[in-house]
Design a protein around this motif. Structure first.
Motif, PDB file in Angstrom:
ATOM      1  N   VAL A   1       0.865  -1.171   0.000  1.00  0.00           N
ATOM      2  CA  VAL A   1       0.000   0.000   0.000  1.00  0.00           C
ATOM      3  C   VAL A   1       0.907   1.228   0.000  1.00  0.00           C
ATOM      4  CG1 VAL A   1      -1.837   1.253   1.173  1.00  0.00           C
ATOM      5  CG2 VAL A   1      -1.760  -1.243   1.299  1.00  0.00           C
ATOM      6  N   ALA A   2       0.695   2.110  -0.953  1.00  0.00           N
ATOM      7  CA  ALA A   2       1.535   3.300  -1.065  1.00  0.00           C
ATOM      8  C   ALA A   2       1.354   4.217   0.146  1.00  0.00           C
ATOM      9  CB  ALA A   2       1.203   4.062  -2.340  1.00  0.00           C
ATOM     10  N   ASN A   3       2.364   5.063   0.382  1.00  0.00           N
ATOM     11  CA  ASN A   3       2.364   5.933   1.555  1.00  0.00           C
ATOM     12  C   ASN A   3       1.742   7.298   1.310  1.00  0.00           C
ATOM     13  OD1 ASN A   3       4.931   4.040   1.995  1.00  0.00           O
ATOM     14  ND2 ASN A   3       4.077   4.631   3.961  1.00  0.00           N
ATOM     15  N   ALA A   4       1.040   7.425   0.221  1.00  0.00           N
ATOM     16  CA  ALA A   4       0.304   8.654  -0.060  1.00  0.00           C
ATOM     17  C   ALA A   4      -0.754   8.333  -1.105  1.00  0.00           C
ATOM     18  CB  ALA A   4       1.242   9.750  -0.572  1.00  0.00           C
ATOM     19  N   ASN A   5      -1.928   8.897  -0.963  1.00  0.00           N
ATOM     20  CA  ASN A   5      -2.971   8.718  -1.957  1.00  0.00           C
ATOM     21  C   ASN A   5      -2.878   9.836  -2.995  1.00  0.00           C
ATOM     22  OD1 ASN A   5      -4.047   6.420  -0.776  1.00  0.00           O
ATOM     23  ND2 ASN A   5      -5.433   7.587   0.546  1.00  0.00           N
TER      24      ASN A   5
ATOM     25  N   GLY B   1      -3.601   4.939  -3.857  1.00  0.00           N
ATOM     26  CA  GLY B   1      -2.221   5.327  -4.126  1.00  0.00           C
ATOM     27  C   GLY B   1      -1.637   4.585  -5.315  1.00  0.00           C
ATOM     28  N   THR B   2      -0.320   4.622  -5.408  1.00  0.00           N
ATOM     29  CA  THR B   2       0.389   4.005  -6.531  1.00  0.00           C
ATOM     30  C   THR B   2       0.588   2.503  -6.341  1.00  0.00           C
ATOM     31  OG1 THR B   2       2.526   4.465  -5.471  1.00  0.00           O
ATOM     32  CG2 THR B   2       1.659   6.146  -6.961  1.00  0.00           C
ATOM     33  N   ASN B   3       0.047   1.960  -5.311  1.00  0.00           N
ATOM     34  CA  ASN B   3       0.207   0.575  -4.849  1.00  0.00           C
ATOM     35  C   ASN B   3       1.018  -0.324  -5.790  1.00  0.00           C
ATOM     36  OD1 ASN B   3      -1.433   1.639  -2.912  1.00  0.00           O
ATOM     37  ND2 ASN B   3      -3.159   0.272  -3.265  1.00  0.00           N
ATOM     38  N   PRO B   4       2.301  -0.540  -5.467  1.00  0.00           N
ATOM     39  CA  PRO B   4       3.185  -1.245  -6.385  1.00  0.00           C
ATOM     40  C   PRO B   4       3.028  -2.760  -6.368  1.00  0.00           C
ATOM     41  CG  PRO B   4       4.380  -0.632  -4.423  1.00  0.00           C
ATOM     42  CD  PRO B   4       3.012  -0.026  -4.292  1.00  0.00           C
ATOM     43  N   LEU B   5       3.466  -3.343  -7.484  1.00  0.00           N
ATOM     44  CA  LEU B   5       3.483  -4.789  -7.669  1.00  0.00           C
ATOM     45  C   LEU B   5       4.834  -5.165  -8.264  1.00  0.00           C
ATOM     46  CD1 LEU B   5       2.183  -7.659  -8.110  1.00  0.00           C
ATOM     47  CD2 LEU B   5       1.395  -6.777 -10.328  1.00  0.00           C
TER      48      LEU B   5
END
Length: 346
Positions: free
Chosen positions: A140-144, A157-161
């Motif tokens: 879960v990204a640290n900023a929306n 957010g940018t929620n990475p994979l």
């Protein structure tokens, strides 16, 4: 731009973190992950993050002497409480545990709660590939900065994979944000004084924003339209809600609020490559198929570049010639050295 040996940069970053009160081994791990990100071209999650980490440490937003603990555990899973430690430390611990469990049981899923920003996603998946396993990382990204598809409230957010698959040579490593651009990439564009391409950020009317200093005034754009927006939600549920970590409106923007714990959630899935067939056979087949794609004919007449290829080339280049450090970043890091009283390599 200058080039600095990776070991020199690691020592500098670790010394600065130690001088700020971070436990010695945690400083070493964090510094290593930051420099590895720069070496592999993930500059938005490399040493460019050190000044903001230091600022957050000064504000009391990071626990410098945490008691990282396993809250719940089975032979194939674990939930790790990061106790608000530096994210690189928590995720390194989580990935190592997942690899250990996968070696014993074939696969393992390890989630985190009360973690922090952990940097480049691909590093943790790559750790599994280095161990001869498949690695899949979610966070879960640290900023929306993006609303759900069709919405107007930026709750995502940018929620990475990241997905890393081992071979007999260069592993396949996919490392992506679920938005067209990550916050780190935007930070790099701002530092270099160049505009953002259209399609990275839009305003409320859907018009492109190309000035990186105004990115906060608009919305990030998901990859693949509604598909990327849906993937962002799925990652948030799996890496956040499943673990009891922040998601949606609960996410703390670590760029703005430097003192409130972020309760960041991450997850890593590790699978042994011999779950279905003998490992040598699987690795040989993976290598054959990926090489067939590379040799399938590129537009420029050369080999097709697959995910992970350029990062591996850049890492080898950095190991041989030193890690590239842009002048503006070198000046910022020199300020970090001055503020912490450690020797500057810049």
């Amino acid at each position: 731009m200058i080039r600095v040996p990776a070991a020199t940069l690691e020592h500098f970053a670790a010394d600065a973190l130690r001088a700020s009160g971070v436990a010695s081994d945690h400083a070493d791990i964090t510094a290593r992950r930051l420099v590895e990100a720069d070496m592999r071209g993930r500059t938005g999650h490399g040493l460019i993050r050190l000044p903001s980490y230091m600022s957050r440490i000064r504000a009391g937003g990071v626990n410098m002497r945490p008691e990282i603990a396993v809250l719940h555990e089975t032979p194939v899973s674990a939930l790790i409480d990061g106790d608000n430690a530096l994210g690189q430390v928590v995720m390194t611990r989580a990935t190592e545990l997942a690899i250990e469990k996968a070696r014993q049981s074939g696969l393992a899923w390890v989630g985190t709660v009360h973690s922090n920003h952990a940097g480049a996603a691909g590093l943790y998946a790559h750790m599994a590939a280095d161990a001869g396993c498949v690695g899949i990382y979610l966070a879960v990204a640290n900023a929306n900065g993006m609303p759900p598809w069709g919405g107007t409230n930026p709750l995502l957010g940018t929620n990475p994979l990241a997905i890393a698959i081992p071979t007999t040579s260069t592993p396949f490593v996919l490392d992506i944000a679920t938005t067209t651009a990550s916050h780190g990439t935007i930070k790099v564009a701002a530092r270099e004084g160049r505009p953002m391409p259209q399609g990275w950020v839009i305003d409320t009317a859907g018009r492109p924003i190309t000035d990186p200093s105004k990115a906060h005034e608009g919305f990030l754009v998901p990859i693949g339209g509604y598909k990327g927006a849906g993937l962002t939600i799925a990652i948030g549920l799996l890496a956040g809600v499943l673990n009891g970590a922040a998601f949606g409106a609960d996410v703390i923007d670590h760029r703005v609020d430097e003192s409130t714990p972020t309760n960041t959630g991450q997850a890593v899935l590790v699978l042994r490559t011999d779950l279905f067939r003998p490992k040598p056979v699987v690795l040989a087949e993976l290598t054959r198929h990926l090489d067939a794609l590379r040799d399938s004919g590129a537009i420029d007449g050369g080999r097709v570049r697959l995910p992970g290829d350029e990062a591996a080339r850049m890492q080898a280049d950095a190991q041989r010639f030193g890690v590239p450090v842009p002048d503006k970043l070198a000046a910022q890091l020199h300020d970090v050295a001055r503020d912490t009283g450690v020797e500057s390599p810049f």
